[in-house]
Design a protein around this motif. Structure first.
Motif, mmCIF file in Angstrom:
data_model
loop_
_atom_site.group_PDB
_atom_site.id
_atom_site.type_symbol
_atom_site.label_atom_id
_atom_site.label_comp_id
_atom_site.label_asym_id
_atom_site.label_seq_id
_atom_site.Cartn_x
_atom_site.Cartn_y
_atom_site.Cartn_z
ATOM 1 N N CYS A 294 0.834 -1.214 0.000
ATOM 2 C CA CYS A 294 0.000 0.000 0.000
ATOM 3 C C CYS A 294 0.867 1.262 0.000
ATOM 4 O O CYS A 294 1.771 1.404 0.821
ATOM 5 C CB CYS A 294 -0.925 -0.010 1.207
ATOM 6 S SG CYS A 294 -1.908 1.484 1.350
ATOM 7 N N CYS A 297 0.070 3.481 3.504
ATOM 8 C CA CYS A 297 0.554 3.082 4.838
ATOM 9 C C CYS A 297 1.892 2.354 4.750
ATOM 10 O O CYS A 297 2.414 1.886 5.768
ATOM 11 C CB CYS A 297 -0.482 2.208 5.532
ATOM 12 S SG CYS A 297 -0.790 0.654 4.665
ATOM 13 N N CYS A 311 -5.588 1.737 7.934
ATOM 14 C CA CYS A 311 -5.482 2.446 6.657
ATOM 15 C C CYS A 311 -6.733 2.155 5.833
ATOM 16 O O CYS A 311 -7.076 1.003 5.590
ATOM 17 C CB CYS A 311 -4.233 1.989 5.914
ATOM 18 S SG CYS A 311 -4.119 2.638 4.231
ATOM 19 N N CYS A 314 -6.094 0.542 1.859
ATOM 20 C CA CYS A 314 -5.913 -0.911 1.691
ATOM 21 C C CYS A 314 -6.808 -1.684 2.660
ATOM 22 O O CYS A 314 -6.716 -2.902 2.754
ATOM 23 C CB CYS A 314 -4.453 -1.289 1.898
ATOM 24 S SG CYS A 314 -3.862 -0.927 3.568
HETATM 25 ZN ZN LIG Z 1 -2.680 0.996 3.393
#
Ligand SMILES: [Zn+2]
Length: 379
Positions: A294, A297, A311, A314
């Motif tokens: 991701c 994050c 997050c 994702c």
């Molecule tokens: Zn993420």
């Protein structure tokens, strides 16, 4: 008497020729002369002072010195008239009134000239920042297309474009979607007629390219595709994809993986991690989905700076699906007349809107088509 007629004028005031402001200045002044030489001389001086005023405030002072209601020299001279002998009174009275009109006209002309000069100065002020003409730019999706085409061009791929209105056979049949196969249901399709439809993906381009050309092939297929989707924040009934196809002898999953890793690092940065997850597509075998760590994050699934909040991009998994890929199915090679014993290949495809949404944190797919300049000019 002349001194009295000039009282109120400061010797330091600048002077100018009134004739440049009032066309008939000289003519009207010369008509005063025979009437009263003193008044004519004083009027000439007041006129020069009025004409010489550098700004509206100076003009007001110059005007007041001549025609001010209480302290104006000509006003006071008019007040003195009753003390003069009758004959003198008549001519001086006419001369003073004539002079008043003349200087009033001059003052009005001077005030107009000062205003015009101020406007001109404002228009020509070289210190004011210029007005920058509005310049358009590539649509954010166009920018991503350009970037991807550059990238794949560098890897040896050229562009192949194919029709948006497509035969059922090219969109499905030759890509190993047998009639009534459930995989067709995943593509909610706009049909133009029984056998003609709006393409649901850019993969029909593979079929056309392979029917036209002999291997080896290294092509990308950018374009718009259509699905009869219910439109919401993450679904549109038209969007954009780019497919890639590589056909040669002895092409393996390792080749696919190295190509996709190059792609992912170029698009998402050198530190991005990738993984291939098995998935079913009718036209590849084996099929895989590529995930990248991701970008929001960093792959942890948590936002450290926000108290380890989950997050949302994702959904806490640390991974984002970015494309589908796989080795070209032997049935696809057979459908285009390639011998699957001799030729091998890999293919991949991805959505352009999804790439833009992930990269820029765009929450709403409909923004891409609304043509709102406030949205578009951010990219
Ligand atoms: Zn993420």
């Amino acid at each position: 008497m002349t001194d009295l007629l000039l009282a109120g004028i400061d010797p330091g005031w600048s002077k100018a020729d009134p004739a440049s402001l009032l066309e008939d200045w000289r003519e009207r002044l010369s008509r005063l002369e025979p009437l009263d030489a003193e008044v004519a001389a004083a009027t000439a001086t007041h006129g020069e002072v009025i004409a010489g005023a550098g700004d509206p405030a100076a003009l007001t002072l110059a005007h007041a010195a001549a025609l001010g209601r209480e302290r104006g020299a000509l006003t006071r001279a008019l007040g003195e008239l009753p003390n003069l002998p009758l004959e003198r009174r008549k001519t001086r009275g006419r001369a003073l009134n004539e002079a008043k009109r003349l200087l009033s006209d001059l003052e009005a002309a001077k005030r107009l000239a000062l205003e015009r000069a101020a406007e001109n100065r404002a228009g020509l002020d070289v210190t004011i920042p210029g007005r920058r003409p509005w310049v358009g730019r590539r649509h954010v999706l166009g920018q991503i297309f350009d970037e991807l085409l550059d990238l794949f061009h560098g890897l040896g791929y050229s562009v192949y474009t194919s029709p948006e209105i497509e035969h059922d056979e090219y969109n499905f049949g030759k890509l190993n979607f047998p009639p009534d196969h459930p995989a067709r249901d995943a593509h909610d399709t706009y049909f133009v007629s029984d056998q003609i439809l709006l393409r649901t993906h850019t993969s029909p381009g593979w079929v056309r390219a392979m029917e036209e050309r002999r291997p080896p092939l290294r092509l990308v297929f950018p374009g718009r595709v259509y699905r009869a989707e219910q439109v919401d924040a993450s679904h549109m009934d038209q969007f954009h994809q780019i497919d890639g196809l590589y056909v040669d002898r002895d092409v393996s999953m390792a080749d696919l993986k190295s190509t996709l890793n190059t792609f992912a690092r170029s698009l998402y940065g050198g530190s991005v991690r990738t993984r291939l997850v098995p998935i079913y597509f009718p036209f590849v075998e084996p099929g895989a989905q590529m995930d990248v760590s991701c970008v929001i994050c960093g792959g942890s699934g948590r936002l450290e700076r926000e108290g380890r909040r989950r997050c949302s991009v994702c959904k806490g998994s640390g991974w984002l699906e970015v494309l589908g890929a796989g080795l070209v199915h032997p049935n696809v090679f057979r459908a285009v007349g390639y011998d699957p014993e001799q030729w091998t290949g890999f293919a991949f495809g991805m959505g352009i809107e999804r790439i833009a949404m992930l990269r820029y944190g765009i929450p709403e797919i409909r923004l891409f088509l609304e043509n709102d300049v406030r949205f578009l000019r951010q990219f």
